[in-house]
Design an enzyme around this catalytic site. Structure first.
Site, mmCIF file in Angstrom:
data_model
loop_
_atom_site.group_PDB
_atom_site.id
_atom_site.type_symbol
_atom_site.label_atom_id
_atom_site.label_comp_id
_atom_site.label_asym_id
_atom_site.label_seq_id
_atom_site.Cartn_x
_atom_site.Cartn_y
_atom_site.Cartn_z
ATOM 1 N N TRP A 1 6.393 6.868 -7.822
ATOM 2 C CA TRP A 1 5.251 7.424 -7.105
ATOM 3 C C TRP A 1 4.997 8.882 -7.507
ATOM 4 O O TRP A 1 5.915 9.677 -7.600
ATOM 5 C CB TRP A 1 5.506 7.390 -5.581
ATOM 6 C CG TRP A 1 5.455 6.000 -5.002
ATOM 7 C CD1 TRP A 1 5.338 4.826 -5.691
ATOM 8 C CD2 TRP A 1 5.522 5.647 -3.608
ATOM 9 N NE1 TRP A 1 5.327 3.763 -4.816
ATOM 10 C CE2 TRP A 1 5.437 4.235 -3.534
ATOM 11 C CE3 TRP A 1 5.632 6.375 -2.438
ATOM 12 C CZ2 TRP A 1 5.475 3.552 -2.320
ATOM 13 C CZ3 TRP A 1 5.674 5.701 -1.229
ATOM 14 C CH2 TRP A 1 5.593 4.301 -1.164
ATOM 15 N N GLU B 1 -4.760 9.653 16.264
ATOM 16 C CA GLU B 1 -3.905 8.699 16.977
ATOM 17 C C GLU B 1 -2.724 9.367 17.664
ATOM 18 O O GLU B 1 -1.977 8.734 18.407
ATOM 19 C CB GLU B 1 -3.355 7.648 15.991
ATOM 20 C CG GLU B 1 -4.367 6.626 15.521
ATOM 21 C CD GLU B 1 -5.124 7.071 14.276
ATOM 22 O OE1 GLU B 1 -5.237 8.283 14.039
ATOM 23 O OE2 GLU B 1 -5.625 6.186 13.553
ATOM 24 N N THR C 1 -11.485 7.288 15.092
ATOM 25 C CA THR C 1 -10.906 7.784 13.839
ATOM 26 C C THR C 1 -12.033 7.950 12.822
ATOM 27 O O THR C 1 -13.083 7.324 12.963
ATOM 28 C CB THR C 1 -9.883 6.773 13.287
ATOM 29 O OG1 THR C 1 -10.556 5.526 13.109
ATOM 30 C CG2 THR C 1 -8.725 6.577 14.230
ATOM 31 N N LYS D 1 0.788 5.239 -8.459
ATOM 32 C CA LYS D 1 1.971 4.461 -8.842
ATOM 33 C C LYS D 1 2.025 4.348 -10.356
ATOM 34 O O LYS D 1 1.283 3.602 -10.964
ATOM 35 C CB LYS D 1 1.926 3.098 -8.177
ATOM 36 C CG LYS D 1 2.083 3.258 -6.669
ATOM 37 C CD LYS D 1 2.141 1.951 -5.922
ATOM 38 C CE LYS D 1 2.460 2.276 -4.460
ATOM 39 N NZ LYS D 1 1.956 1.313 -3.516
HETATM 40 P P1 AMP Z 1 -7.447 12.762 11.625
HETATM 41 O O1 AMP Z 1 -7.108 11.601 12.461
HETATM 42 O O2 AMP Z 1 -8.876 12.797 11.200
HETATM 43 O O3 AMP Z 1 -7.014 14.019 12.264
HETATM 44 O O4 AMP Z 1 -6.640 12.611 10.267
HETATM 45 C C1 AMP Z 1 -5.232 12.501 10.260
HETATM 46 C C2 AMP Z 1 -4.731 12.569 8.851
HETATM 47 O O5 AMP Z 1 -5.040 13.838 8.279
HETATM 48 C C3 AMP Z 1 -3.235 12.452 8.723
HETATM 49 O O6 AMP Z 1 -2.779 11.128 8.789
HETATM 50 C C4 AMP Z 1 -2.998 13.103 7.374
HETATM 51 O O7 AMP Z 1 -3.265 12.196 6.313
HETATM 52 C C5 AMP Z 1 -4.029 14.199 7.344
HETATM 53 N N1 AMP Z 1 -3.417 15.467 7.731
HETATM 54 C C6 AMP Z 1 -3.418 16.039 8.939
HETATM 55 N N2 AMP Z 1 -2.773 17.218 8.909
HETATM 56 C C7 AMP Z 1 -2.340 17.391 7.639
HETATM 57 C C8 AMP Z 1 -1.604 18.393 6.948
HETATM 58 N N3 AMP Z 1 -1.186 19.502 7.554
HETATM 59 N N4 AMP Z 1 -1.339 18.205 5.644
HETATM 60 C C9 AMP Z 1 -1.765 17.092 4.995
HETATM 61 N N5 AMP Z 1 -2.466 16.119 5.582
HETATM 62 C C10 AMP Z 1 -2.753 16.260 6.889
#
Ligand code: AMP
Length: 547
Positions: free
Chosen positions: A448, A334, A186, A443
């Site tokens: 929120w 994940e 991650t 917050k």
């Molecule tokens: P990653 O594991 O680096 O792909 O990051 C995942 C995170 O990216 C998610 O938990 C979201 O917070 C953010 N994310 C992924 N796709 C979107 C989307 N279409 N709009 C907003 N946030 C997103």
């Protein structure tokens, strides 16, 4: 009573075997680190991944060994996807944009035994090599002509020599479909990155989903440009899904600037392109600077945007200037990564563009296989009414069960749901909309405020290049929103104008208490806003409204 169907394990080798048999001539196009554009076919990838499988076996690579890659999107990296996982070893794709200390941590944590890398990363690997404790061999993914004369890396292996010494005949072994196939860490904006270990089964099921019409609708007739890197959740699973359906794949290598992406799209007739919002901003910049008319030059039909929220204005521009439909999607490392895709329903057919863009701004509906719900802080499930927002929880066969080496401990709740760390609403039609990361939500007075909604509203202003909103301490309200704006080049814009612009777009009490301007915003290695850094930067900031 058991069913009487064949119990063939779902293995990644099936994908490339199928592609070689049913789509042998479908093309793979890559911009190489050496410079030229390279063309080959699934039949070539199949033969060469078998050569790689033979080479790895000869090097003593065994089941479960981790083989790392530091590489851009290209055909050799694709061969690793099949050659490494196909023999039962684990492909560990490392994000080269991480800090060298993070790469060192990850490679040692994964206990990688071999490292394969692209030519452009030679200086990086030379400085890292002495710190990599478990590495037995390092392979430069190039041909003999491009091997460095004097490298600091002892016994550096040439990829093409490694393959040339081996036969293209190889019988892929059969093993348990739950065997680990690839490993991806991650992005770790806080603390150390954690490893997500995919299996052959999860990968195959995810690929099938990607090929369904209400998934990503990938198919033989599609020319797919993978701008999302192969080290980011396996390029959103598209290498595997591409082989499953025989789509032509176009890989941009390291050249993600607007001019290079546009040229490759045009030359290769790209119909579907995938990437995070940042790359599309660079593409738009190139179109603007050169007064291009994408509709005349390109045959782009669809654009898949994920990784961060796709602003409404971006979807609108793709529609009007490119004639391309934006599919907004959401997921995470994940989740392999697909969770939701924003496809339209029959009831939206008569919507005008503006109404349709309101739907497309949402992250979409859960794809088959993903159970999704929102909960409050106490774990109580909230209604799918499009208003309540809570912690977004998911479960499914391609969603993490626990992190590699149990980092982070138990990560599922009693019912098997994984907390995504996102905060969202779900409407009665099942459309999910991310309102924030749980740690970014503002917050204010017990309520929120969505930082993402405010950012999306601000970037619709023609002079705004990028905007970030963070919660800053306020003596009365606990937190209030502070907006940080990057202006487009040569544009005039002040605080009053931006606040006036927001007035009819957000509820009154969400209005930022202040707007400050910056030259650039900090981003993570996967292109997301790095709000931890902004919060650190503005930790002593005092609102003019806070007296
Ligand atoms: P990653 O594991 O680096 O792909 O990051 C995942 C995170 O990216 C998610 O938990 C979201 O917070 C953010 N994310 C992924 N796709 C979107 C989307 N279409 N709009 C907003 N946030 C997103």
């Amino acid at each position: 009573m058991l069913g009487r169907m064949q119990n063939r394990p779902l293995l990644i080798s099936m994908l490339i075997e199928h592609a070689a048999q049913c789509h042998p001539a479908a093309e793979i196009v890559s911009r190489t680190s050496e410079g030229p554009i390279h063309h080959c076919t699934y039949a070539d990838i199949s033969r060469r991944s078998k050569q790689l499988a033979n080479a790895l076996t000869a090097l003593g690579v065994a089941n479960g060994d981790r083989i790392a890659s530091l590489a851009w999107n290209g055909y050799r990296h694709m061969e690793m996807y099949f050659g490494v996982s196909g023999i039962g070893a684990v492909l560990h794709t490392i994000n080269p944009r991480l800090f060298p200390e993070q790469i060192e941590y990850i490679a040692n944590h994964a206990e990688d035994s071999f490292l394969f890398f692209d030519l452009g990363f030679l200086p990086l690997v030379e400085s890292l090599a002495p710190q990599l404790k478990t590495i037995k061999g390092i392979v430069l993914m190039t041909d003999q002509a491009h091997m460095p004369a004097n490298s600091k890396i002892p016994n550096l292996i040439c990829y093409e020599d490694l393959l040339a010494a081996q036969s293209g005949e190889y019988e892929w072994p059969q093993f348990d479909e739950n065997t680990a196939s690839s490993l991806c860490y991650t992005s770790g904006t806080t603390g150390n990155p954690k490893g997500v270990l995919y299996s052959h089964r999860s990968t195959l099921l995810h690929s099938m989903l990607a090929c369904t019409t209400d998934g990503l609708g990938l198919g033989t007739n599609e020319t797919v440009m993978l701008i999302v890197p192969m080290f980011h959740a396996n390029a959103w699973g598209m290498i595997y899904a591409g082989a499953m359906c025989g789509a032509k794949l176009v890989m941009p290598g390291a050249a993600l600037d607007g001019a290079s992406v546009y040229a490759l799209m045009k030359d290769e007739g790209v119909t579907l392109a995938l990437g995070v919002p940042t790359v599309w901003l660079m593409l738009f910049g190139h179109v603007d600077t050169n007064n291009l008319v994408p509709k005349n030059d390109l045959v782009l039909r669809r654009v898949l945007i994920g990784g961060s929220s796709a602003p409404r204005a971006m979807s609108e521009r793709f529609e009007t200037d490119f004639g391309a439909f934006v599919m907004h999607a959401w997921g995470m490392t994940e989740m392999s990564p697909l969770g939701t895709v924003c496809n339209l329903l029959p009831k939206h057919r008569d919507y005008n563009l503006s109404q349709r863009l309101d739907i497309q701004a949402k992250q979409g509906r859960a794809v088959f296989g993903v159970d999704m719900r929102i909960c409050d802080d106490e774990g109580v499930v909230l209604p799918n009414d499009g208003k309540a927002f809570g912690h977004l929880m998911v479960r499914g066969p391609w969603i993490v069960d626990s992190y590699y080496r149990d980092d982070g401990g138990q990560v599922l709740d009693a019912e098997g749901y994984f907390d995504t760390g996102d905060v969202a609403t779900i409407d009665p039609d099942g459309y999910m909309q991310i309102t924030d990361r749980s740690k970014d939500v503002i917050k204010s007075g017990g309520e929120w405020i969505s930082s993402i909604d405010l950012e999306n509203a601000a970037v619709a202003h023609p002079s705004v290049q990028e905007a970030a909103v963070i919660g800053v301490a306020h003596s009365k309200w606990q937190e209030r929103p502070l907006m940080i704006v990057v202006k487009k080049a040569n544009q005039e814009l002040d605080k009053t104008e931006i606040l006036q612009f927001l007035e009819d777009k957000i509820v009154k009490w969400w209005m930022p208490d202040d707007v400050v301007f910056a030259d650039a915003l900090p981003h993570t290695a996967t292109g997301k806003l790095l709000k931890t850094k902004l919060r650190e930067q503005f930790k002593d900031y005092k609102f003019p409204t806070d007296v």
